[in-house]
Enzyme design. Structure first.
Site, PDB file in Angstrom:
ATOM      1  N   ARG A 262      33.399 106.470  46.152  1.00  0.00           N
ATOM      2  CA  ARG A 262      33.578 105.236  46.922  1.00  0.00           C
ATOM      3  C   ARG A 262      33.362 104.031  46.022  1.00  0.00           C
ATOM      4  O   ARG A 262      32.412 103.996  45.233  1.00  0.00           O
ATOM      5  CB  ARG A 262      32.592 105.177  48.092  1.00  0.00           C
ATOM      6  CG  ARG A 262      32.822 106.340  49.043  1.00  0.00           C
ATOM      7  CD  ARG A 262      32.028 106.210  50.323  1.00  0.00           C
ATOM      8  NE  ARG A 262      32.286 107.405  51.137  1.00  0.00           N
ATOM      9  CZ  ARG A 262      31.750 107.649  52.318  1.00  0.00           C
ATOM     10  NH1 ARG A 262      30.907 106.771  52.844  1.00  0.00           N
ATOM     11  NH2 ARG A 262      32.038 108.740  52.990  1.00  0.00           N
ATOM     12  N   ARG A 277      23.136 104.438  47.375  1.00  0.00           N
ATOM     13  CA  ARG A 277      24.531 104.036  47.499  1.00  0.00           C
ATOM     14  C   ARG A 277      25.181 104.146  46.119  1.00  0.00           C
ATOM     15  O   ARG A 277      25.017 103.278  45.273  1.00  0.00           O
ATOM     16  CB  ARG A 277      24.595 102.595  48.031  1.00  0.00           C
ATOM     17  CG  ARG A 277      25.956 102.129  48.488  1.00  0.00           C
ATOM     18  CD  ARG A 277      25.893 100.736  49.086  1.00  0.00           C
ATOM     19  NE  ARG A 277      25.012 100.665  50.257  1.00  0.00           N
ATOM     20  CZ  ARG A 277      25.404 100.986  51.500  1.00  0.00           C
ATOM     21  NH1 ARG A 277      26.646 101.319  51.731  1.00  0.00           N
ATOM     22  NH2 ARG A 277      24.548 100.915  52.493  1.00  0.00           N
ATOM     23  N   GLU A 349      20.483 106.011  57.209  1.00  0.00           N
ATOM     24  CA  GLU A 349      21.543 106.945  57.580  1.00  0.00           C
ATOM     25  C   GLU A 349      21.675 108.092  56.575  1.00  0.00           C
ATOM     26  O   GLU A 349      21.674 107.884  55.368  1.00  0.00           O
ATOM     27  CB  GLU A 349      22.868 106.179  57.652  1.00  0.00           C
ATOM     28  CG  GLU A 349      24.052 107.091  57.937  1.00  0.00           C
ATOM     29  CD  GLU A 349      25.385 106.348  57.811  1.00  0.00           C
ATOM     30  OE1 GLU A 349      25.380 105.098  57.888  1.00  0.00           O
ATOM     31  OE2 GLU A 349      26.403 107.023  57.623  1.00  0.00           O
ATOM     32  N   SER A 352      26.754 111.047  59.690  1.00  0.00           N
ATOM     33  CA  SER A 352      27.526 110.331  60.685  1.00  0.00           C
ATOM     34  C   SER A 352      28.512 111.325  61.266  1.00  0.00           C
ATOM     35  O   SER A 352      29.275 111.933  60.525  1.00  0.00           O
ATOM     36  CB  SER A 352      28.253 109.173  59.987  1.00  0.00           C
ATOM     37  OG  SER A 352      28.781 108.284  60.932  1.00  0.00           O
ATOM     38  N   ARG A 391      21.441 111.689  49.542  1.00  0.00           N
ATOM     39  CA  ARG A 391      20.476 111.068  50.447  1.00  0.00           C
ATOM     40  C   ARG A 391      19.447 112.077  50.945  1.00  0.00           C
ATOM     41  O   ARG A 391      18.292 111.721  51.200  1.00  0.00           O
ATOM     42  CB  ARG A 391      21.206 110.397  51.622  1.00  0.00           C
ATOM     43  CG  ARG A 391      21.992 109.179  51.151  1.00  0.00           C
ATOM     44  CD  ARG A 391      22.533 108.337  52.287  1.00  0.00           C
ATOM     45  NE  ARG A 391      23.190 107.148  51.747  1.00  0.00           N
ATOM     46  CZ  ARG A 391      23.743 106.190  52.494  1.00  0.00           C
ATOM     47  NH1 ARG A 391      23.722 106.290  53.824  1.00  0.00           N
ATOM     48  NH2 ARG A 391      24.305 105.153  51.928  1.00  0.00           N
TER      49      ARG A 391
END
Length: 431
Positions: A262, A277, A349, A352, A391
């Site tokens: 990403r 991130r 988070e 999801s 994560r």
RNA sequence: GGAGAGGUGGCCGAGUGGUCGAAGGCGCACGCCUGGAAAGUGUGUAGGCGGGAAACCGUCUCGAGGGUUCGAAUCCCUCUCUCUCCGCCA
């Protein structure tokens, strides 16, 4: 992609649903495009019908040897040619104008997705285990990892720049153990089908899951035109693209462990420290393909699959339903799982899980045949992280940190860590 | 990277200029046959779009896009994907 017929029949409901996402009404504009399109199609088809009839008669006249009639019809068909070309082109232009407009609109939220503007309006629906008390001030994962000598952001910066990491020794192994544990858990406990896919894909695949046409800047592209997947949702869901699946084979439940890429365009300054991130990370992804009526139950199941991983690892978490303003482009309803990070003193988070309805299936023409002989219908698609591996590593490090800078290893991971129960402050495995 | 061969319906596979959305087979559905099944046998069986209450009608689709022609699955061009061989290589 939305069904224009649904909009035709329910323009108010359509606008009302988009309004919940904070969008202005568009149905009037879409219906105008649709009317123009249909008028052009009718005109083009009428002209084509005329030509086809004459064309058919040409053959008959030729066969009968009626040269005069043959010449007359042939000229008639020729004369129509230009008009038909023009009408067809106009019809095609109207059609793609509507398709483009539809492709840029996000999915409609389900009735039970809460209204709201941003993440502050998400609704907590479940909380598992309480954040534990630490007899010392908990550190952030990168402080612990760097002190261990197993997490090196400077080395990664040398190789690749910001938002990358080099893991080594015990943490590299723990990271791998987590991914392996998750995927085994999903195939053994949840019955998902393990799948291994490419991470480089074509434009069509990106369009199918909704990364294109609107979110190109979020992803990386190779010079010869491949996209690097931001999630295995892209490859797993697109497995059904263009297919007509046997209804008896549903639901299909996939799980894959892949690298994800990403650009993090638009998150400048956010989570710049640590592994939270990254431009490149690993994720274990779940995708389900279901019949329409099974979708909502499947979302609950998928959420439980993801929650089960955290429970097995005994990491406190909570589950929230995303509000309409915080949901992704293709989602109708989304659960986020958030782990408690004591170092950050916050829930963050880690998964999801989204129900997309037929939104993606329409874009990629992914269908199933409900019964033999029955007409194909669009599949409903779901995707969920189960979980983000990087994560999860953060969560384990922060949750299981100890006063001396060591980290205990959760029981289910020990067999993959050579039986060790702890990583010492110097990065050594300890039993 | 070089050379060659191909992409036809849910699947396999025929089809080199005219009524071909397309033979045949498989699969599937329904029926016959059977005590029941298998085998056999008969019939049916693509999708999109537009119109219509429906029946049904029109239109498009033989990898995609262009072209030739009165007419293209069939001829020509471009692109794309797959396969085979060679080279290189984890």
């Amino acid at each position: 992609m939305h069904d224009i017929r649904y909009i035709r029949e329910n323009p108010e409901a359509f606008d009302a649903a988009l309004a919940r996402r904070g969008l202005a009404p568009v149905s009037a504009e879409l219906l105008a495009l649709d009317a123009a399109r249909r008028a052009k199609i009718a005109a083009a088809e009428a002209a084509l019908a005329e030509r086809n009839a004459a064309s058919k008669a040409v053959g008959a006249a030729k066969a009968k040897g009626d040269e005069a009639e043959f010449a007359r019809l042939r000229d008639l068909v020729s004369a129509k040619k230009e008009e038909i070309a023009r009408l067809e082109e106009e019809a095609k232009a109207e059609d793609s104008r509507l398709a483009d407009a539809l492709a840029r609109l996000p999915n409609l939220p389900l009735a039970d997705a809460p209204d709201g503007a941003d993440e502050n309006d998400n609704v907590e629906v479940h909380r598992w285990s309480a954040p534990r008390d630490y007899a010392f001030a908990p550190k952030e994962h990168y402080e612990i990892g760097e002190a261990m000598g197993c997490m090196d952001f400077a080395a990664a910066a040398k190789l690749s720049g910001a938002r990358f990491v080099v893991l080594s020794g015990a943490l590299a192994r723990l990271h791998r153990a987590l991914a392996q544990f998750m995927i085994d858990h999903h195939i053994e406990t949840n019955g998902l089908t393990e799948t291994w896919t490419p991470v480089l894909v074509k434009d069509e695949a990106f369009y199918g899951t909704g990364q294109l046409p609107k979110f190109a800047e979020d992803s990386y592209r190779t010079e010869n035109g491949w996209w690097l997947i931001p999630t295995a949702e892209v490859t797993l869901t697109n497995l059904a693209a263009g297919e007509i699946l046997d209804g008896a084979s549903l639901p299909r439940r996939y799980v894959a462990h892949t690298q994800c890429f990403r650009s993090e365009a638009g998150s400048a300054g956010k989570d710049t420290r640590g592994m939270l991130r990254q431009h490149q990370f690993e994720k274990v992804e779940m995708v389900s393909l279901t019949r329409p009526e099974e979708g909502e139950a499947e979302l609950e199941r998928m959420r439980r699959c993801a929650e089960g991983v955290l429970e097995a690892l005994e990491i406190p978490y909570r589950t929230v339903v995303l509000c309409t303003g915080d949901m992704g482009f293709g989602a109708r309803k989304t659960y986020d799982l958030e782990v408690w990070l004591p170092g950050q003193n916050a829930y963050r988070e880690i998964s999801s899980c989204s129900l997309c309805g037929d939104f993606q299936a329409r874009r990629m023409n992914a269908r199933f045949r409900p019964e033999p002989e029955a007409k194909p219908e669009f599949l409903h698609t779901l995707n969920g992280s189960g979980l983000a591996v990087g994560r999860a590593l953060i969560a384990v490090i922060e949750t299981y940190q100890e006063a001396d800078g060591g980290v205990a290893i959760p029981a289910p991971l020990r067999p993959r860590m050579g039986g060790a129960r702890r990583i010492g402050p110097g990065g050594a495995l300890e039993s």
